[in-house]
Design a protein around this motif. Sequence first.
Motif, PDB file in Angstrom:
ATOM      1  N   LEU A 689      37.578  13.782  50.957  1.00 18.49           N
ATOM      2  CA  LEU A 689      38.978  13.376  51.093  1.00 18.49           C
ATOM      3  C   LEU A 689      39.613  13.949  52.366  1.00 18.49           C
ATOM      4  O   LEU A 689      40.352  13.247  53.077  1.00 18.49           O
ATOM      5  CB  LEU A 689      39.773  13.821  49.860  1.00 18.49           C
ATOM      6  CG  LEU A 689      41.272  13.475  49.852  1.00 18.49           C
ATOM      7  CD1 LEU A 689      41.479  11.979  50.006  1.00 18.49           C
ATOM      8  CD2 LEU A 689      41.915  13.991  48.565  1.00 18.49           C
ATOM      9  N   GLY A 690      39.327  15.199  52.660  1.00 23.60           N
ATOM     10  CA  GLY A 690      39.885  15.792  53.870  1.00 23.60           C
ATOM     11  C   GLY A 690      39.417  15.094  55.131  1.00 23.60           C
ATOM     12  O   GLY A 690      40.156  14.995  56.121  1.00 23.60           O
ATOM     13  N   ALA A 691      38.190  14.586  55.127  1.00 20.54           N
ATOM     14  CA  ALA A 691      37.633  13.937  56.312  1.00 20.54           C
ATOM     15  C   ALA A 691      38.269  12.579  56.581  1.00 20.54           C
ATOM     16  O   ALA A 691      38.172  12.061  57.701  1.00 20.54           O
ATOM     17  CB  ALA A 691      36.124  13.777  56.153  1.00 20.54           C
ATOM     18  N   ILE A 692      38.888  11.980  55.558  1.00 20.28           N
ATOM     19  CA  ILE A 692      39.501  10.660  55.765  1.00 20.28           C
ATOM     20  C   ILE A 692      41.027  10.750  55.856  1.00 20.28           C
ATOM     21  O   ILE A 692      41.725   9.753  55.691  1.00 20.28           O
ATOM     22  CB  ILE A 692      39.090   9.677  54.641  1.00 20.28           C
ATOM     23  CG1 ILE A 692      39.472  10.210  53.267  1.00 20.28           C
ATOM     24  CG2 ILE A 692      37.595   9.398  54.702  1.00 20.28           C
ATOM     25  CD1 ILE A 692      39.168   9.233  52.122  1.00 20.28           C
ATOM     26  N   CYS A 693      41.518  11.965  56.101  1.00 21.08           N
ATOM     27  CA  CYS A 693      42.949  12.166  56.334  1.00 21.08           C
ATOM     28  C   CYS A 693      43.186  12.434  57.821  1.00 21.08           C
ATOM     29  O   CYS A 693      42.380  13.097  58.482  1.00 21.08           O
ATOM     30  CB  CYS A 693      43.470  13.343  55.504  1.00 21.08           C
ATOM     31  SG  CYS A 693      43.492  13.050  53.726  1.00 21.08           S
ATOM     32  N   SER A 694      44.269  11.926  58.318  1.00 23.83           N
ATOM     33  CA  SER A 694      44.630  12.143  59.726  1.00 23.83           C
ATOM     34  C   SER A 694      46.119  12.438  59.809  1.00 23.83           C
ATOM     35  O   SER A 694      46.854  12.260  58.834  1.00 23.83           O
ATOM     36  CB  SER A 694      44.282  10.902  60.564  1.00 23.83           C
ATOM     37  OG  SER A 694      45.024   9.784  60.129  1.00 23.83           O
ATOM     38  N   ALA A 695      46.563  12.874  60.971  1.00 18.97           N
ATOM     39  CA  ALA A 695      47.972  13.221  61.166  1.00 18.97           C
ATOM     40  C   ALA A 695      48.470  12.645  62.480  1.00 18.97           C
ATOM     41  O   ALA A 695      47.719  12.537  63.456  1.00 18.97           O
ATOM     42  CB  ALA A 695      48.149  14.735  61.145  1.00 18.97           C
ATOM     43  N   ASP A 696      49.751  12.230  62.493  1.00 23.94           N
ATOM     44  CA  ASP A 696      50.384  11.730  63.714  1.00 23.94           C
ATOM     45  C   ASP A 696      51.852  12.099  63.670  1.00 23.94           C
ATOM     46  O   ASP A 696      52.296  12.872  62.817  1.00 23.94           O
ATOM     47  CB  ASP A 696      50.183  10.212  63.847  1.00 23.94           C
ATOM     48  CG  ASP A 696      50.771   9.423  62.682  1.00 23.94           C
ATOM     49  OD1 ASP A 696      51.635   9.981  61.962  1.00 23.94           O
ATOM     50  OD2 ASP A 696      50.382   8.258  62.470  1.00 23.94           O
ATOM     51  N   ASN A 697      52.628  11.540  64.584  1.00 26.12           N
ATOM     52  CA  ASN A 697      54.062  11.821  64.649  1.00 26.12           C
ATOM     53  C   ASN A 697      54.880  10.611  64.208  1.00 26.12           C
ATOM     54  O   ASN A 697      56.027  10.437  64.618  1.00 26.12           O
ATOM     55  CB  ASN A 697      54.447  12.220  66.074  1.00 26.12           C
ATOM     56  CG  ASN A 697      53.800  13.524  66.495  1.00 26.12           C
ATOM     57  OD1 ASN A 697      53.702  14.460  65.702  1.00 26.12           O
ATOM     58  ND2 ASN A 697      53.337  13.592  67.741  1.00 26.12           N
ATOM     59  N   GLY A 698      54.307   9.793  63.364  1.00 24.08           N
ATOM     60  CA  GLY A 698      54.963   8.564  62.948  1.00 24.08           C
ATOM     61  C   GLY A 698      55.930   8.757  61.791  1.00 24.08           C
ATOM     62  O   GLY A 698      56.419   9.859  61.522  1.00 24.08           O
TER      63      GLY A 698
END
Length: 894
Positions: A689-698
């Motif tokens: 699950l952690g590997a398919i999470c990402s982060a942005d500034n949206g």
Amino acid sequence: MNFPDILYILFIWPVRFVIEFLFVLFNRTFYDAGFAIVVLSFVVNAILLPVYTVADRWQDEEREKQKRMKNKLRDIRAVFKGDERQMIINTYYRQQGYSPVSALKSSVGLLLQVPFFLAAYWFLAHTPSIIGESFLFLRNLDKPDGLLNIGGISINIMPILMTAINLASAFVYAKGLGIRDKVQLFGMAGLFLVLLYHSPSGLVLYWTCNNIFSLGKNIACAKLKRPVLVLRILSSVAGAGLLIGALGGAFDVDRYVFLFVGIGIAFITIPFVWSALVRFIKTRLLHPKDTSFQDAAFLYFSSAILLAILVGLLIPSQVIGESTSDFEKPLSFLLRTFFQSISFFLLVPALVWAFASTAVRALFSALSAMTAFCALICLFALSASYGVMTNSFKIEDTSLIVNAFPKWVSLAAVFAAFVVPCAFLFFKQQKILSSVYNAVALALLVMCIINISGMIREAQKLAAKMEAETAKADETETSFTPVFCFTKTGTNTFVMFLDRAIGAAMFTALVEMPELKTQFDGFTFYPNTVSFGNCTVVGLPPMIGGYDYTPERINARGNILLKDKINESLTLLPKIFGESGVRVTITDPAMTNLQLVPDLSVFKGMQNVTAQNLDNRYNKRFLEEFAQKSAESNPLEGFDFDILFRYGIFRIAPPILRYGLHYKGTWWRDGASNAYGHALTEFSTLWYLGAICSADNGADTFSIFMNETTHEPGAYTKDLFPTPGVIRYSDEEIAKFGSEDNCSYLYTFMAALRAVTQWLDSLKTLGVYDNTRIVIVSDHGSGFKNSLFDKKIERMVDFNPLFMVKERNSRGELVVSNEFMTNADTVSFVTADLDNPQNPFLNIPLSNADKDGILSVVNAVSSQPRRHGPYLLNFSRVRKLIGKNIFKSESWQE
């Protein structure tokens, strides 16, 4: 299913089935695998003794006939030649009533050994119950004995001992036989030595005991005047020993005392009762001019065909049709079960019929007619709802099996099954009863065709729905494409749904894994939480849709299709957040369109909402990364494809026997597959699950992640990793956790928690942990024995879901709060930042006001969606929560 598989099922599987059942019975009785093998060998040989007796008689008759014809045939061959000689020989054969095919009779005894040898070999050479087990001087039953070591060369003694006993038995048996017969017997002894020399010592022990039995039989037949009487006496002694052991507590048989007592009584009485019945039929009922028993074969096989259709087609087609998605290859399951029923109910009875005398055939005809009539009564009149049954066919609340019917109902069914066929037999109307059975079989066959057609259509629909997802899974199974996106600058809300995660189990997990207290950084755990239902179909809608979708509220809207109400609950939060400009992601949404396979179409066109199915997507990557832990590349290879046949027997059996047949969900299997296939699919998704999470500034995000890792226990050990093959827990583990079922569940639960904390760490690495609200919640509990609930409260752990919440910017060690909660409070937590959130389907404010009143929790009649609707959920029990401490009996009211 290929041709060799069909041959195996038809001719080997029924023998293996019986051997497995008996082995499990004796192993669970004596808790000694070696002794169980010894008893198994003698019991199997005792059962087969009448068959071998007939085979020996045929063989003797054949030898005598050939001996009588020998001189005449020699004269014919001396005088005539060519075609004329063959013509005269054939004429002589006809005069003597002899056919060359009759020569096969002399080989029947030998041919009978083949399926038993193969079945015993395939079972005992692969059963996990003998791994590491010792017996007498045999150190390890799953290895060659290697008892003698000379100059570094290991010599196996058991095969040599087995062969010596075999030769002794052959010597006794072959006394007075010709050279050819002696060579055949001694040659077979040598062949078995070659075949079994490098085999596990447990298998050689079994065959050695077979040879000892054979030697004793041959000596008894040669030396004793009445060997049959001696056998009956020995059987009675064995039965008496079983009775004394079961009733005296010498055997740890728990609730199955009645089963062992029944077997003991059978050992004592059947040899004598059977003989008396056969004698009665012979002297009182069968007469030379009486033709009434000429219809016995017709009735016998009509009954067998009816049973084969019931167990092999009707019941499995109903089961698969109710939940086609649970079966990887539904048609293969059905065909396999059908062939098993053909083998068990037709081929085996045909073999028995061939060896039986006229009187025994008449008796078998009556017994088969009674069995078929009893099966019809039990299936159609004595069916019951047994609550939640897992994908591995384990009924979670076994008290429902025990209490479904009073004992007198079973006795009445058996009595009716005895009286009605006997009435037909007494008035010599077997033809009418046979015709009735044939008509019923034909009607059931039509039902089966309808069920199978629906099953095929459903399978095709599911295949079409999954086709696009399969293509996507093929692209991503060895790589990680982001699925859940988090914002670093705004706010995130994440709901993790762990199916069947139990709140009460968290206390044990915290003791076993004290690091969880710090790993669940900022979380509050609410153990005093109740679910509104005991399975997903009734527990999920309020969990994800709030108090407007409790079972009581759903049924109050009786004019709306149940499917639409379930869809409302599942799409409520995505719709609210999506229309607020929040990016929404939901994965593997259970129960959409009232189906077990997630149907993403209900989210199509919704604003800012993305729906995906993750199941099976990461299996390949997981297997590659953890090959040393998950060596089984194809989880279906270890699946127990016999389960539908066993379940069919369960359905047609009198209710009083069903608890014993279920046998704590093992169905009398040894080496049955665990839930590894399911674990591989679900745990791999949770693990990555952690590997398919990402982060942005949206923009802000809202996510719902649904996962069933905790739903199917059985594939985990103390290393908290999916493990293929059969798992057995030590006495220490069972003592610590309370039962085998508790061990199985707790290791599954803790494995899931470890994967969850790994994901939490990944959020910290992404820098989105503090601005994310997280709710970890379940729809229901089930089958976890604990001391938190008052003993007076029956199965309330089924309504105790895990409920944990981390608010944004919350840090610190895990807090345990006794505040009363329901899993419907999930909606209140996740919508806390919204101004006056409304239910977009009912146009009323979202509220948890119902929480302050009396709440109703329900037991569904079934966990299968198809057992509900079209407008209402179906309940088998409703209980009221009148207090706010779910662990106290005074808080509950029927």
